[in-house]
Motif scaffolding. Structure first.
Motif, mmCIF file in Angstrom:
data_model
loop_
_atom_site.group_PDB
_atom_site.id
_atom_site.type_symbol
_atom_site.label_atom_id
_atom_site.label_comp_id
_atom_site.label_asym_id
_atom_site.label_seq_id
_atom_site.Cartn_x
_atom_site.Cartn_y
_atom_site.Cartn_z
ATOM 1 N N VAL A 118 0.837 -1.201 0.000
ATOM 2 C CA VAL A 118 0.000 0.000 0.000
ATOM 3 C C VAL A 118 0.870 1.248 0.000
ATOM 4 N N PHE A 205 -7.171 -1.569 1.306
ATOM 5 C CA PHE A 205 -5.765 -1.985 1.237
ATOM 6 C C PHE A 205 -5.600 -3.160 0.272
ATOM 7 N N ASN A 311 -2.709 4.969 5.318
ATOM 8 C CA ASN A 311 -2.231 3.998 6.307
ATOM 9 C C ASN A 311 -1.873 4.658 7.632
#
Length: 376
Positions: A118, A205, A311
């Motif tokens: 990611v 994700f 994230n």
């Protein structure tokens, strides 16, 4: 001596977490694999048990186990033991750093750290190609597609359980407490990923992971709810053939496959056909707004800066939620505000150092937004 040379040396990074402990379960059943080193965070008792059971001599932690040789960082451990396989199961951005290091010292990465692809997918793939390192996905959905993959793909489908919120009336979702959210209907997982299943950030994700792993455009990656988590992935081929990967929700199966690929050496119970649940349903935008916000962002621009912010903000916001500092609804607020702040700066990521710097910047923004939510 000849037989010893066939033993695969394994390092488990994040050994005391959900994936780590299940990897231990798998290796206990498999022949030909030896855990030569582990890393762990704070769970000393679990680490000690693993090291005693598997006779592990080396570890990385800021905690003392009481025996074996302790290293201060992952690089030192990997230099010492020269593993054939590294299981990357450290959650969060620390897992990104560990994956980048592991790529320098092993022949295969069994990748469970979603954040690596990611936040740093192009760099991870570039280093793996240069160093001739195999990346075998551990996520059940990506393992499924990996096993079904062939060049004639029209599109793929990955499934979601819907998490703990899937049957909750919409008006009550924002008031759910950590104890409610942590009751996952089908999987046994760690805290953050269980929360991420309920926001479906976890599935966002995985869409990004699939894009990076299989070089597929986002419009060729579909997501549906499969309530039993029995279907893991579907591949649609150009000639009309549909290949479905299904089985009971047990992470030990994809973990074992990542270790033993291309062979299948692990034994598990095989489901009866009467247990098959092939029902797929749409993901509701109103129920999972953060998932759709992310998909919309991917359609608009697929650069690393906002993915790193996604994230970082999610990691901090979920921790704040689990510790009772913010509400479930606030997770979305923190993530969106952090992404928008990073996105407005038009940051260009050209190196892994840029990835690390952008993560630090996003964390500072997310921390500020969390504090504001707490003060409300």
């Amino acid at each position: 001596m000849e037989e010893k040379s066939t033993i695969k040396k394994v390092v488990i990074l994040g050994a005391t977490g959900s994936i780590g402990t299940q990897t231990v379960d798998v290796i206990k059943q498999l022949e030909g694999f030896k855990v030569v080193g582990i890393s762990f965070g704070s769970n000393v008792e679990q680490a000690r048990k693993i090291m005693e059971d598997l006779k592990v001599d080396y570890y990385v932690s800021n905690k003392e186990v009481g025996f074996g040789k302790r290293f201060e960082n992952t690089q030192q451990l990997l230099e010492e033991v020269a593993p054939d396989i590294v299981v990357c199961a450290i959650p969060g951005f620390e897992g990104v750093k560990a994956t980048i290091v592991a790529l320098q010292y092993t022949k295969r990465i069994a990748l469970a750290t979603k954040e690596a692809l990611v936040c740093a997918g192009p760099f991870v793939k570039k280093i793996a190609k240069e160093k001739h390192v195999e990346i075998i996905p551990v996520d059940s959905e990506h393992s499924a597609v990996f096993q079904l993959y062939e060049p004639h793909i029209e599109k793929i489908l990955i499934t979601a359980s819907g998490g703990a919120v899937r049957d909750v009336p919409l008006k009550y979702i924002s008031d759910l407490k950590p104890s409610d959210i942590l009751k996952h209907p089908t999987w046994s997982m760690g805290g953050r990923i269980t929360v991420d299943s309920s926001t479906m950030v976890n599935k966002l994700f995985e869409v990004i992971e699939a894009h990076e792993l299989f070089d597929l455009e986002y419009d060729k990656i579909e997501v549906k709810i499969n309530r039993s988590s029995f279907i893991h992935g579907i591949v649609f081929l150009k000639d009309g053939v549909i290949k479905i990967h299904a089985g009971k929700p047990d992470m030990r199966i994809p973990i074992a496959y990542a270790l033993t690929y291309p062979e299948r050496k692990y034994h598990s119970s095989v489901a009866d056909v009467s247990e098959f649940d092939l029902l797929l349903s749409d993901v509701e935008r109103e129920r999972y707004p953060l998932f759709f916000y992310g998909l919309d962002m991917l359609k608009r621009k697929d650069d690393l800066s906002w993915r790193i912010a996604l994230n970082a903000a999610d990691e901090l916001a979920v921790n704040a939620f689990l510790s009772g500092k913010i509400s479930f609804k606030d997770i979305e607020t923190v993530v969106r505000k952090t992404i928008e702040r990073i996105d407005s700066q038009n940051i260009i990521i050209t190196s892994i150092e840029d990835v690390y710097k952008t993560d630090e910047l996003a964390r500072s923004y997310a921390k500020d937004f969390i504090e504001r939510e707490v003060q409300k």
